[in-house]
Design an enzyme around this catalytic site. Structure first.
Site, PDB file in Angstrom:
ATOM      1  N   GLU A  79       0.832  -1.211   0.000  1.00 42.45           N
ATOM      2  CA  GLU A  79       0.000   0.000   0.000  1.00 42.45           C
ATOM      3  C   GLU A  79       0.863   1.256   0.000  1.00 42.45           C
ATOM      4  O   GLU A  79       1.032   1.896   1.052  1.00 42.45           O
ATOM      5  CB  GLU A  79      -0.945   0.013   1.211  1.00 42.45           C
ATOM      6  CG  GLU A  79      -2.115  -0.929   1.094  1.00 42.45           C
ATOM      7  CD  GLU A  79      -3.147  -0.733   2.208  1.00 42.45           C
ATOM      8  OE1 GLU A  79      -2.847  -0.012   3.185  1.00 42.45           O
ATOM      9  OE2 GLU A  79      -4.242  -1.294   2.088  1.00 42.45           O
ATOM     10  N   GLU A 112      -6.665  -7.043  -1.120  1.00 44.23           N
ATOM     11  CA  GLU A 112      -7.109  -6.809   0.264  1.00 44.23           C
ATOM     12  C   GLU A 112      -8.441  -6.086   0.231  1.00 44.23           C
ATOM     13  O   GLU A 112      -8.575  -5.048  -0.417  1.00 44.23           O
ATOM     14  CB  GLU A 112      -6.077  -5.973   1.034  1.00 44.23           C
ATOM     15  CG  GLU A 112      -6.494  -5.648   2.466  1.00 44.23           C
ATOM     16  CD  GLU A 112      -5.442  -4.813   3.202  1.00 44.23           C
ATOM     17  OE1 GLU A 112      -4.239  -5.019   2.941  1.00 44.23           O
ATOM     18  OE2 GLU A 112      -5.818  -3.953   4.002  1.00 44.23           O
TER      19      GLU A 112
END
Length: 240
Positions: free
Chosen positions: A75, A164
């Site tokens: 991320e 995710e």
């Protein structure tokens, strides 16, 4: 494989435990993602050299197993971390390292703003085959605006993978948003996008699949599942 958060950068021996998990998945015939899980180290370039060494080893070990997927930056985040200036150059370096040993297995590339800015990646895509761009969402926080970014990216011809997502707020708590999760999963099915739910643990967190104290060796029953875990299991069973 967390990099920060008391992860690989300070505890490289964690790599051995990760290999155990990868090899168990290979034995069972499961897909497995080797995830370089950056978070507080928001710019993937912070530990680029360590990442190159890590993925060179992983590619040499697992190139012959088509169920192994490499996720090279979880991320990327922060206002100063952009696709063109930071993430794309990093990805080019890492992809080059992996492809020395593994020409075919899928490589997942995180995108900006905690893997939400897939539209930026679609405007300036990477060269090469079997590359997918990552989108992350939490059903209680992210909605149609992020879906529009994904539609834009797909229309540009790039491949998207949701590595995710959670049924909760982005914090991992705040309850289980089943209606919003239904909208998201229906969208992913419609677009042919694969997904991975966060998270298979017994943390005291609404997004966790298991209740605290669930047996670490598995063989869980209904009583071990959180509301989120029960929901996600039902959706997996619908697929099968």
């Amino acid at each position: 494989m967390y990099t920060g958060e008391n992860g690989y950068i300070t505890r490289p021996e964690l790599k051995d435990k990760m290999k155990e998990a990868v090899e168990a998945c290979i034995e069972l015939g499961l897909y497995v993602i080797i995830d370089w899980h950056i978070l507080s180290d928001n710019d993937p370039n912070m530990y680029m050299e360590e990442a190159k060494i890590f993925f060179a080893e992983m590619a040499q070990l697992y190139a012959n197993y088509p169920n192994v997927i490499y996720e090279i930056c979880n991320e990327p985040n922060g206002v100063d971390v952009t696709w063109n200036d930071d993430i794309k150059p990093y990805a080019e370096e890492l992809i080059s390292v992996i492809r020395q040993y593994d020409r075919d297995n899928v490589i997942l590339v995180g995108t900006g703003t905690w893997s939400q800015d897939v539209h930026h990646a679609a405007d300036h895509p990477l060269q090469g085959d079997h590359i997918m761009y990552v989108a992350h969402f939490y059903a209680g926080t992210h909605g149609q605006e992020l879906r529009e970014k994904i539609i834009y990216a797909l229309d540009k011809g790039v491949a998207i993978f949701v590595s995710e997502w959670g049924t909760t707020l982005a914090s991992g708590d705040g309850g289980v948003f089943t209606q919003e999760s239904d909208v998201w999963l229906n969208f992913l099915y419609e677009k042919g996008i694969s997904w991975v739910n966060w998270n298979l643990s017994d943390r005291v967190e609404d997004s966790a699949v298991l209740l605290p104290g669930a047996a670490p060796e598995g063989n869980w029953s209904d009583k071990d599942l959180t509301p989120s875990g029960a929901y996600v299991r039902s959706k997996l069973r619908e697929i099968n």
